[in-house]
Design a protein around this motif. Structure first.
Motif, short mmCIF file in Angstrom:
data_model
loop_
_atom_site.label_atom_id
_atom_site.label_comp_id
_atom_site.label_asym_id
_atom_site.label_seq_id
_atom_site.Cartn_x
_atom_site.Cartn_y
_atom_site.Cartn_z
N ARG A 270 28.91 -66.13 -46.08
CA ARG A 270 27.91 -64.83 -46.14
C ARG A 270 26.48 -65.21 -46.00
N VAL B 220 25.44 -65.56 -42.53
CA VAL B 220 25.35 -64.29 -42.01
C VAL B 220 23.88 -63.78 -42.34
N SER B 221 23.56 -63.81 -43.80
CA SER B 221 22.19 -63.23 -44.09
C SER B 221 20.87 -63.74 -43.75
N ARG C 188 29.43 -65.41 -39.15
CA ARG C 188 30.49 -64.44 -38.97
C ARG C 188 32.09 -64.98 -38.58
N GLU D 93 34.94 -55.68 -46.53
CA GLU D 93 33.94 -56.09 -45.64
C GLU D 93 33.57 -55.22 -44.53
N TYR E 207 27.89 -57.93 -44.30
CA TYR E 207 28.09 -59.24 -43.73
C TYR E 207 29.06 -59.06 -42.39
N LEU F 121 20.62 -56.38 -47.41
CA LEU F 121 21.71 -57.37 -48.00
C LEU F 121 21.39 -57.39 -49.48
#
Length: 801
Positions: free
Chosen positions: A348, A351-352, A372, A391, A396, A800
């Protein structure tokens, strides 16, 4: 040489010619005004010394703790230049190319006629032959004076390795190019051997020769004996036991005999503890030897060193070479040892991280794409179906522009919905995938019709040409002329070919089969399951669990046993096998494998459902509630510092500098006025910079959309208040974005929108959140103009958790 003369040369000469014509490029005076740079020389923000200097680091280097002590005598005129040369070579050994180039640039600033500094810049850019060629050309020019014979041999050898730039119409074909590359590599090896013969005490020559002997395979030059290269490295370590060439020994044996590099794996990180990649590399060896806990430690150490450096130097994560790869591999090793929560958190986090069109988007090999992939892998391999469904509405795993990625995600979502009993929603998701399949099948029919029509048209044209042909007929010539000389329309993305669409359908069929197999498992429909199973290409352990659930327990056990054999020292295969053996009633065999699992799962998360359900087995085996056994200490790991001393486990955005600039009416606007609100700050180089005006034109129409998203937008100029006011008066167009003056450019310097080597401002764009943290940035020789991308990315980042 005056600034105006420097710029005149820049305007008249090509970048490479100008680079050669200016012997003291880092000694040139700074620009007095960006408008002057725009009219008399390169565009504002571009280097005065050629295109090669536009890219790469533009901020000054510092001497960094944790670099291996290198001895490399040069003709440097100052102690500082010498130190930066040796630091740059240590960084080259660690493949830390961005910082190596920065060190060599700093050496050139200290000593502008130091030829070996440009050799170093070339070494840091051997994968970018255009830039490398410009740098080595400069080194060749400067080698004629104040350069030792040894330095000259280094420079001339590299000059013969880097290909000369040729026009497109004179470039060789691929086969000839490969042969030329092979010959250049062979010549370089010969040149380095000559250097070593003439200077037998040169440790760096030995190290670099060993590196090139390994790299040469990529150029078609086979390694005839790895042990011979290993012996050469042994001579390096005899002179310096902690030389960073331990990195090269790891690469040498990584795929062949990883056990031959265990000693170097222990010494690589401590040899240059300030370079993240030197901590990463031992993870290759430990992973190959199935020592996943040791590998994970190395990769976490690498990530922490990278994070500390990025926060300290204000770099965005994917600007660092190998950062994303290190972290995605860390996730894989965390899965092997059962650290599921850490794997989820790190996925995660990847992804962020900030996305950028140049180095981190959904379709590039950057943090976002890797994060991902690993997040889906973690959720599916450990059967975390409820979390996967959550999710679907989270931040994410949002919908992606890539059809293949989106279909992969939807397929697993359907599986999770079937597995949790939400058949209604699962059927909806499945239908959406089926509709996509129908669209693709229709596309195939259309493309096949187009192909057939084109073939018929071609046959018809050939027949007509044959019928009308005459010995002296000019119609053939006319037929050869294109009817319409217009340039074809440029398309942003080419339409997929027939073969590409067919491959896409094959992939989608696999995804559909996987979802249908999951549906069959929950419905106990053995016939459908057996039909769909071969098409779905399931992970071995997922298939084993599904076969056991549908009643084929023996088949599931066989698959789990195979997985244990293929993946020794991994938690998941053992956990699945223990569970299935227990269900089969083979309790003694289950306990036997459970004893192995206790050691393998020494750091695993026992609350993970796959492991939590083994609690009755642990109790029956007489184990404690926490049934993990500690990993016994190993004597071959060398010295390992506490991980928290290397840096933080996660990258965190840095605090934006405070600032104050003046409005066109002379009123001071303080940055604190934006406290508590997200804001976008654009640093531009005045109305005389045409590229800057293009940027303002790109962002101004979206000003209201940014405001609606809660993001304030402001632009800060290098102009004085008077120049800014005059520019606005003369501009004649309405600009929505508030423009501010920073005539002394101190804010540019605070935000590091500044070329320390040439003492000139750079373009910059920054997204700062309500806490004052910089969430996204671009500092470059060119302004960032993709306002639509940044609006979308800003919304994503600010949403986020």
């Amino acid at each position: 040489m005056s600034v105006r003369i420097v710029r005149l040369f820049a305007a008249l000469l090509t970048p490479a010619a100008f680079l050669a014509a200016s012997p003291a490029i880092f000694a040139a005076e700074p620009a007095k005004a960006e408008t002057e740079a725009s009219s008399d020389g390169p565009a504002a923000g571009h280097s005065y010394h050629g295109e090669a200097f536009n890219e790469g680091p533009r901020q000054a280097a510092v001497l960094i703790d944790g670099m291996s002590p290198i001895k490399f005598e040069t003709s440097a005129k100052t102690p500082a230049a010498q130190k930066f040369i040796e630091q740059g070579i240590a960084q080259l050994h660690g493949f830390w190319y961005l910082e190596a180039e920065r060190s060599f640039r700093q050496a050139a600033k200290e000593d502008p006629e130091l030829a070996i500094a440009y050799w170093g810049m070339t070494m840091a850019n051997t994968n970018n032959t255009s830039r490398a060629r410009s740098f080595i050309d400069k080194a060749m020019e400067l080698r004629k004076t104040n350069t030792t014979r040894r330095e000259t041999l280094y420079i001339e050898a590299l000059d013969r390795l880097i290909p000369k730039q040729k026009p497109d119409d004179k470039k060789p074909d691929r086969e000839a190019e490969r042969e030329q590359k092979k010959k250049r590599t062979e010549r370089y090896l010969s040149d380095m051997e000559r250097l070593l013969h003439d200077f037998p005490d040169d440790v760096e020559a030995r190290a670099l020769l060993a590196l090139q002997l390994w790299l040469a395979e990529r150029s078609g030059v086979k390694i005839t004996s790895r042990y011979a290269v290993n012996a050469l490295l042994g001579e390096v370590f005899a002179a310096n036991p902690m030389h960073p060439a331990h990195h090269y020994r790891i690469h040498l044996w990584d795929s062949a005999r990883p056990d031959n590099a265990v000693q170097s794996a222990a010494m690589c990180g401590p040899a240059s503890p300030g370079i993240a990649h030197m901590w990463h590399m031992p993870g290759h060896i430990y992973s190959k030897l199935k020592r996943y806990n040791d590998a994970a430690w190395q990769q976490e150490a690498s990530a922490r060193v990278d994070h500390a450096h990025m926060i300290r130097t204000r770099l965005m994560p994917d600007q660092i070479h190998n950062f994303a790869h290190n972290n995605e591999w860390l996730v894989r090793n965390l899965l092997h040892v059962g650290r599921v929560q850490d794997a989820l958190d790190l996925s995660r986090n990847l992804v962020s991280l900030p996305q950028h069109p140049r180095y981190n988007t959904w379709n590039k090999r950057g943090s976002y794409k890797y994060g991902r992939q690993r997040l889906i892998q973690t959720l599916t391999e450990y059967a975390l179906w409820d979390e996967l469904i959550k999710e679907a509405g989270g931040s994410y795993l949002p919908p992606t522009e890539d059809d293949a990625q989106q279909e992969e995600w939807l397929g697993w979502l359907a599986v999770a919905q079937f597995m949790t009993g939400d058949n209604r929603q699962a059927s909806r998701t499945l239908r959406s995938l089926q509709r996509r399949s129908l669209v693709l099948q229709t596309t195939v029919l259309d493309l096949e019709d187009e192909k057939a029509a084109e073939a018929d048209k071609k046959d018809e044209a050939e027949n007509k040409a044959a019928e009308s042909a005459k010995p002296d007929d000019t119609s053939k010539k006319d037929a050869e002329k294109p009817e319409d000389a217009k340039e074809p329309e440029k398309k942003e993305k080419p339409a997929p070919t027939l073969d590409e669409v067919k491959r896409h359908i094959t992939q989608l069929d696999q995804i559909l089969a996987r979802a249908r197999a999951a549906e069959a498992v929950k419905k106990k429909d053995l016939k459908t399951f057996q039909e769909q199973l071969p098409k779905g290409r399931l992970n071995t352990l997922i298939q084993a669990q599904w076969q056991a659930e549908i009643g084929q327990l023996d088949e599931g056990i066989k698959l789990a046993e195979k997985a244990v054999k293929d993946g020794p020292s991994q938690v998941r295969p053992l956990a699945v096998l223990v569970d299935l053996l227990w269900k089969k009633g083979k309790k003694d065999e289950a306990k036997k494998h459970f004893a192995t699992l206790q050691e393998t799962a020494s750091t695993a998360d026992l609350n993970t459902p796959m492991l939590a359900k083994l609690a009755p087995i642990a109790k029956a085996a007489g184990a404690k509630t926490d049934w993990r056994l500690p990993d016994p200490p190993k004597a071959d790991l060398g010295e390992r510092p506490p991980l928290n001393e290397l840096g933080p486990f996660r990258w965190q955005p840095y605090q934006a500098p405070t600032w104050g600039a003046k409005a066109p009416d002379g009123k001071l606007v303080a940055g604190e006025e934006f406290d508590g609100k997200p804001r976008l700050i654009i640093f531009y180089l005045g109305f005389g910079c045409l590229h800057c005006i293009d940027q303002i034109h790109a962002f101004s129409p979206l000003y209201d959309e940014y405001k609606q998203a809660g993001i304030e937008v402001v632009a800060i100029s290098t102009e004085s208040v008077e120049e800014l006011k005059q520019g606005l008066d003369n501009f004649g167009e309405e600009i929505n974005i508030p423009l501010l003056s920073n005539g002394d450019k101190h804010i540019f310097k605070e935000f590091r929108c500044w070329d320390d080597f040439e003492d000139q401002p750079l373009h910059g764009t920054f997204l700062i959140d309500h806490r004052g943290k910089v969430r996204w940035q671009d500092i470059s020789y060119e302004p960032f103009n993709d306002a639509d991308f940044l609006l979308k990315e800003s919304k994503r980042l600010l949403a986020l958790p």
